[in-house]
Design a protein around this motif. Structure first.
Motif, PDB file in Angstrom:
ATOM      1  N   TYR A   8      94.492  50.535   4.377  1.00  0.00           N
ATOM      2  CA  TYR A   8      94.276  51.945   4.024  1.00  0.00           C
ATOM      3  C   TYR A   8      93.396  52.051   2.783  1.00  0.00           C
ATOM      4  CZ  TYR A   8      95.339  56.731   2.564  1.00  0.00           C
ATOM      5  OH  TYR A   8      95.241  58.045   2.168  1.00  0.00           O
ATOM      6  N   ASN A  12      89.675  53.627   2.381  1.00  0.00           N
ATOM      7  CA  ASN A  12      89.436  54.676   1.390  1.00  0.00           C
ATOM      8  C   ASN A  12      88.266  54.296   0.490  1.00  0.00           C
ATOM      9  OD1 ASN A  12      89.597  56.802  -0.375  1.00  0.00           O
ATOM     10  ND2 ASN A  12      91.597  56.288  -1.164  1.00  0.00           N
ATOM     11  N   ASN A  73      91.759  63.125   5.912  1.00  0.00           N
ATOM     12  CA  ASN A  73      92.803  63.633   6.809  1.00  0.00           C
ATOM     13  C   ASN A  73      92.903  62.770   8.058  1.00  0.00           C
ATOM     14  OD1 ASN A  73      93.791  65.727   5.244  1.00  0.00           O
ATOM     15  ND2 ASN A  73      92.292  67.192   6.035  1.00  0.00           N
ATOM     16  N   ASP A  76      94.468  59.467   6.970  1.00  0.00           N
ATOM     17  CA  ASP A  76      95.905  59.629   6.736  1.00  0.00           C
ATOM     18  C   ASP A  76      96.677  59.648   8.049  1.00  0.00           C
ATOM     19  OD1 ASP A  76      95.401  59.724   4.051  1.00  0.00           O
ATOM     20  OD2 ASP A  76      95.726  61.881   3.850  1.00  0.00           O
ATOM     21  N   VAL A  81     100.309  58.482   7.099  1.00  0.00           N
ATOM     22  CA  VAL A  81     100.711  58.900   5.748  1.00  0.00           C
ATOM     23  C   VAL A  81     100.333  60.352   5.496  1.00  0.00           C
ATOM     24  CG1 VAL A  81     100.657  56.599   4.740  1.00  0.00           C
ATOM     25  CG2 VAL A  81      98.585  57.966   4.751  1.00  0.00           C
ATOM     26  N   HIS A  82     100.092  61.092   6.562  1.00  0.00           N
ATOM     27  CA  HIS A  82      99.652  62.474   6.431  1.00  0.00           C
ATOM     28  C   HIS A  82     100.838  63.396   6.121  1.00  0.00           C
ATOM     29  CE1 HIS A  82     100.917  61.998  10.603  1.00  0.00           C
ATOM     30  NE2 HIS A  82     101.129  63.303  10.634  1.00  0.00           N
TER      31      HIS A  82
END
Length: 84
Positions: A8, A12, A73, A76, A81-82
Protein backbone atom coordinates in the motif's frame (compact mmCIF):
# COMPACT_ATOMS: atom_id res chain seq x y z
CA UNK A 1 -0.37 -7.94 7.17
CA UNK A 2 3.04 -6.22 7.01
CA UNK A 3 3.35 -7.20 3.34
CA UNK A 4 0.01 -5.54 2.55
CA UNK A 5 1.05 -2.35 4.36
CA UNK A 6 4.30 -2.27 2.45
CA UNK A 7 2.51 -2.74 -0.89
CA UNK A 8 0.00 0.00 0.00
CA UNK A 9 2.76 2.43 0.95
CA UNK A 10 4.73 1.60 -2.21
CA UNK A 11 1.64 2.28 -4.36
CA UNK A 12 1.02 5.54 -2.47
CA UNK A 13 4.61 6.69 -3.04
CA UNK A 14 4.30 5.85 -6.72
CA UNK A 15 1.21 8.05 -7.04
CA UNK A 16 2.93 10.84 -5.10
CA UNK A 17 6.00 10.61 -7.33
CA UNK A 18 3.88 10.86 -10.45
CA UNK A 19 1.96 13.85 -9.08
CA UNK A 20 5.17 15.62 -8.04
CA UNK A 21 6.60 15.04 -11.51
CA UNK A 22 3.57 16.63 -13.16
CA UNK A 23 3.69 19.46 -10.60
CA UNK A 24 7.36 20.12 -11.39
CA UNK A 25 6.71 20.20 -15.14
CA UNK A 26 3.64 22.45 -14.87
CA UNK A 27 4.94 24.70 -12.10
CA UNK A 28 8.60 25.13 -12.95
CA UNK A 29 9.73 23.60 -16.22
CA UNK A 30 7.07 25.00 -18.54
CA UNK A 31 6.43 28.51 -17.16
CA UNK A 32 10.00 29.32 -16.09
CA UNK A 33 12.50 27.42 -18.21
CA UNK A 34 10.53 26.93 -21.43
CA UNK A 35 8.79 30.29 -21.54
CA UNK A 36 10.47 31.41 -24.77
CA UNK A 37 9.47 28.26 -26.62
CA UNK A 38 5.90 28.43 -25.27
CA UNK A 39 5.51 32.11 -26.17
CA UNK A 40 5.57 31.23 -29.87
CA UNK A 41 1.99 30.01 -29.38
CA UNK A 42 -0.96 31.80 -27.83
CA UNK A 43 -4.21 31.04 -25.99
CA UNK A 44 -6.93 33.67 -26.06
CA UNK A 45 -4.52 36.26 -27.41
CA UNK A 46 -1.97 35.76 -24.63
CA UNK A 47 1.40 34.05 -25.09
CA UNK A 48 1.26 30.43 -23.91
CA UNK A 49 4.24 30.92 -21.57
CA UNK A 50 2.46 33.76 -19.78
CA UNK A 51 -0.82 31.84 -19.71
CA UNK A 52 0.88 28.72 -18.32
CA UNK A 53 2.53 30.72 -15.53
CA UNK A 54 -0.67 32.57 -14.62
CA UNK A 55 -3.49 30.09 -15.27
CA UNK A 56 -2.26 26.78 -16.62
CA UNK A 57 -0.24 25.79 -13.59
CA UNK A 58 -3.17 26.57 -11.29
CA UNK A 59 -5.51 24.43 -13.41
CA UNK A 60 -2.94 21.66 -13.39
CA UNK A 61 -2.68 21.81 -9.60
CA UNK A 62 -6.46 21.57 -9.26
CA UNK A 63 -6.57 18.58 -11.59
CA UNK A 64 -3.79 16.95 -9.56
CA UNK A 65 -5.74 17.38 -6.33
CA UNK A 66 -8.83 15.68 -7.77
CA UNK A 67 -6.74 12.99 -9.47
CA UNK A 68 -4.90 12.20 -6.23
CA UNK A 69 -8.13 11.97 -4.23
CA UNK A 70 -9.76 9.74 -6.88
CA UNK A 71 -6.73 7.47 -7.21
CA UNK A 72 -6.27 7.15 -3.44
CA UNK A 73 -9.95 6.19 -3.05
CA UNK A 74 -9.37 3.42 -5.58
CA UNK A 75 -6.20 2.35 -3.78
CA UNK A 76 -7.96 2.36 -0.40
CA UNK A 77 -10.69 0.10 -1.75
CA UNK A 78 -8.14 -2.21 -3.34
CA UNK A 79 -6.33 -2.67 -0.01
CA UNK A 80 -9.59 -2.62 1.98
CA UNK A 81 -8.70 0.42 4.10
CA UNK A 82 -11.43 2.68 2.77
CA UNK A 83 -13.93 4.57 4.89
CA UNK A 84 -17.57 3.69 4.64
Amino acid sequence: MEEQRSAYWKANLSILGWCLGVWFIAGYLLPIFMVDALNTMSIGGYPLGFWMAQQGSIYTFLVLIFFYAWWMNRLDKKFDVHEE
